[in-house]
Design an enzyme around this catalytic site. Structure first.
Site, short mmCIF file in Angstrom:
data_model
loop_
_atom_site.label_atom_id
_atom_site.label_comp_id
_atom_site.label_asym_id
_atom_site.label_seq_id
_atom_site.Cartn_x
_atom_site.Cartn_y
_atom_site.Cartn_z
CG MET A 288 -5.02 7.09 -3.54
SD MET A 288 -4.20 7.26 -5.11
CE MET A 288 -5.32 6.61 -6.25
N PRO A 289 -2.38 4.31 -2.61
CG PRO A 289 -1.55 2.43 -1.55
CD PRO A 289 -2.53 3.55 -1.39
CG PHE A 290 -3.24 3.99 -9.56
CD1 PHE A 290 -4.62 3.92 -9.64
CD2 PHE A 290 -2.50 3.83 -10.71
CE1 PHE A 290 -5.25 3.68 -10.86
CE2 PHE A 290 -3.11 3.59 -11.93
CZ PHE A 290 -4.49 3.52 -12.00
CB THR B 150 1.84 4.70 -8.25
OG1 THR B 150 2.29 4.19 -9.50
CG2 THR B 150 2.32 6.14 -8.09
CB VAL C 145 -2.88 0.66 2.28
CG1 VAL C 145 -4.05 1.10 1.42
CG2 VAL C 145 -1.57 0.82 1.52
#
Length: 129
Positions: free
Chosen positions: A1-3, A72, A34
């Protein structure tokens, strides 16, 4: 889970920031594995004086059109995947928005999976005990 956090000047035309966000997501899907619908972003447009950067660093000259992209994400991508990601984001933004490649700053922050909560105050990716 990229932020993803994207910070850029508010001097761009309407829709510019959204294209940056969409482009980063598309490249994350193709270059760093992703999954679909894993799009969490905060895009902030700033007055030009609120973005602080040097005129040059490492021989690269910057302008007021600088774009800061911070992602992130979980630990685990190879150096080659990261290089491909940086290049693909840059090439795509240059092509779509005619931005200077020198004005695209990208920072990856890698964390362990247990450092995320996707809601309900829970650690969805808790380590197995």
């Amino acid at each position: 889970m990229p932020f993803v956090r994207i910070d850029l000047s508010n001097n761009h035309p309407d829709g510019f920031a959204q294209i940056v966000g969409d482009t980063v997501y598309e490249v994350m899907r193709t270059c760093i594995n992703v999954p679909e619908d894993d799009k969490f972003q905060v895009i902030t447009e700033h007055d030009s004086g609120d973005l602080v950067f040097p005129l040059s660093y490492l021989g690269i000259r910057y302008t007021a059109d600088i774009i800061f992209i911070q992602v992130t994400l979980n630990i685990g991508r190879t150096t080659e995947m990261k290089k491909l990601f940086y290049k693909a984001v840059c090439d795509s933004l240059v092509k779509k928005l005619q931005v200077r490649p020198q004005d695209i700053i990208i920072n990856l922050v890698e964390v362990q999976k247990e450092n995320w909560s996707f809601g309900n105050g829970e650690m969805q990716y808790a380590p197995s005990e």
